[in-house]
Enzyme design. Structure first.
Site, short mmCIF file in Angstrom:
data_model
loop_
_atom_site.label_atom_id
_atom_site.label_comp_id
_atom_site.label_asym_id
_atom_site.label_seq_id
_atom_site.Cartn_x
_atom_site.Cartn_y
_atom_site.Cartn_z
N ASP A 2 -4.46 -2.60 10.12
CA ASP A 2 -3.98 -3.13 8.84
C ASP A 2 -2.57 -3.68 8.97
O ASP A 2 -1.73 -3.11 9.65
CB ASP A 2 -3.95 -2.02 7.77
CG ASP A 2 -5.36 -1.59 7.36
OD1 ASP A 2 -6.32 -2.18 7.87
OD2 ASP A 2 -5.47 -0.69 6.51
N CYS A 35 -7.99 -2.38 4.34
CA CYS A 35 -9.06 -1.84 3.51
C CYS A 35 -8.64 -1.80 2.04
O CYS A 35 -7.48 -2.05 1.70
CB CYS A 35 -9.41 -0.43 3.97
SG CYS A 35 -8.08 0.74 3.68
N CYS A 59 -2.91 5.14 4.07
CA CYS A 59 -2.70 3.84 3.41
C CYS A 59 -1.52 3.91 2.45
O CYS A 59 -0.75 2.96 2.32
CB CYS A 59 -3.95 3.42 2.64
SG CYS A 59 -5.40 3.21 3.68
N CYS A 114 -6.14 1.29 12.18
CA CYS A 114 -7.12 0.48 11.45
C CYS A 114 -6.80 -1.01 11.55
O CYS A 114 -7.54 -1.83 11.00
CB CYS A 114 -7.26 0.95 10.00
SG CYS A 114 -5.80 1.67 9.30
#
Lengths: 176, 126
Positions: B39, B63, B106, B37
């Protein structure tokens, strides 16, 4: 008809390589699209129509994958047995992550700069240059069959591609 | 996908956002990233001579779930000993924030970040 056991390169009649001839890719894609056009299946049974939908989905996936340098790189590795698509937790070089953090901070600041467009423009150039560098590195590693290092480069490409998208999104926002 | 109320709360009012001096010997810095992603997460801890985490800061580009996970971890680890913080599990974070399966990674990122920060701090003491 389409053989879905072929890999995407075979399907689109391209050599298995990171370099892809975009013109040839689009030409072959359009050719196959015509073959699979729903009108040609309208008179057929539901099962055959469903098959044609599956073929179309396969063809579209192949085209999208080979068109994007990142997806193409991931697919090349996938063909070699390296799955960089579903990995969640990997160790990355701290210096690379630090740099990513810094670039994202710069993006945040660019939005509130006196001249946001020129700030974004130079950031965009910087990031694009780094992405180009990573793509070249990937290709060299792939050709040398250094798939482990190539997978590491693909991960870096993922961070940079994401950043490019974020820069573009902010540019669009500023234009509106 | 709907975020849980707790995720939204941390996302809208992130706790302990900021930066500490990474050169400070009493500060441990953990940098982690999730390629899928894109991140990037930085989690820092300030440790007392007794080995207790006095302060924690984070900065996350990602996110809502990634931001909430790291925000929550900085809240939790304050006052913990290094050993206690090292035992933090991603499943506890995911449970507290009611993360859906697709966002579990996450919480893994946040667990990796605190572990990396502890390792960095310990390396500095050698």
């Amino acid at each position: 008809m389409i053989d879905i056991k072929q890999n995407y390169f075979e399907l689109l009649a391209l050599p298995v390589s990171f370099q892809v001839d975009g013109v040839q890719l689009s030409a072959r894609y359009r050719e196959l699209q015509k073959v699979l056009h729903p009108d040609r299946f309208a008179h057929l049974s539901e099962r055959e129509r469903r098959l044609s939908e599956q073929y179309t989905a396969f063809l579209n996936e192949a085209q999208t994958t080979l068109k994007s340098p990142l997806k193409r790189a991931q697919y090349l590795l996938y063909l070699q047995g390296w799955d960089t698509l579903s990995e969640t937790s990997v160790t990355m070089e701290p210096t690379f992550l630090m740099r990513q953090m810094m670039l994202r901070e710069e993006l945040e600041e660019a939005g509130s700069a006196v001249d946001p467009e020129s700030a974004l423009g130079s950031l965009s150039e910087e990031v694009s240059a780094e992405l180009r560098g990573q793509r070249q590195q990937f290709e060299a590693q792939y050709i040398a069959s250094e798939f482990d290092s190539a997978a590491g480069t693909v991960r870096k490409m993922q961070f940079l591609e994401k950043l490019v998208l974020e820069i573009e999104a902010l540019e669009d926002e500023l234009l509106d | 996908m709907a975020y849980s109320e707790k995720v939204i709360d941390h996302y809208e009012n992130p706790r302990n956002v900021g930066k500490m001096d990474a050169q400070d010997a009493s500060v441990g810095t953990g940098m982690v990233g999730a390629p899928a992603c894109g991140d990037v997460m930085r989690l820092q801890i300030k440790v007392s001579e007794e080995g207790v985490i006095e302060d924690a800061k984070f900065k996350t580009y990602g996110c809502g779930s990634a931001i909430a996970s790291s925000s929550l971890v900085t809240e939790w680890v304050k006052g913990m000993t290094l050993d206690q913080a090292a035992e933090l599990k991603n499943s506890e974070i995911a449970e507290e924030l009611a993360l859906p399966p697709v966002k579990i990674h996450c919480s893994v990122l946040a667990e990796d970040a605190i572990k990396a920060a502890i390792t960095d701090y310990k390396d500095k003491q050698k």
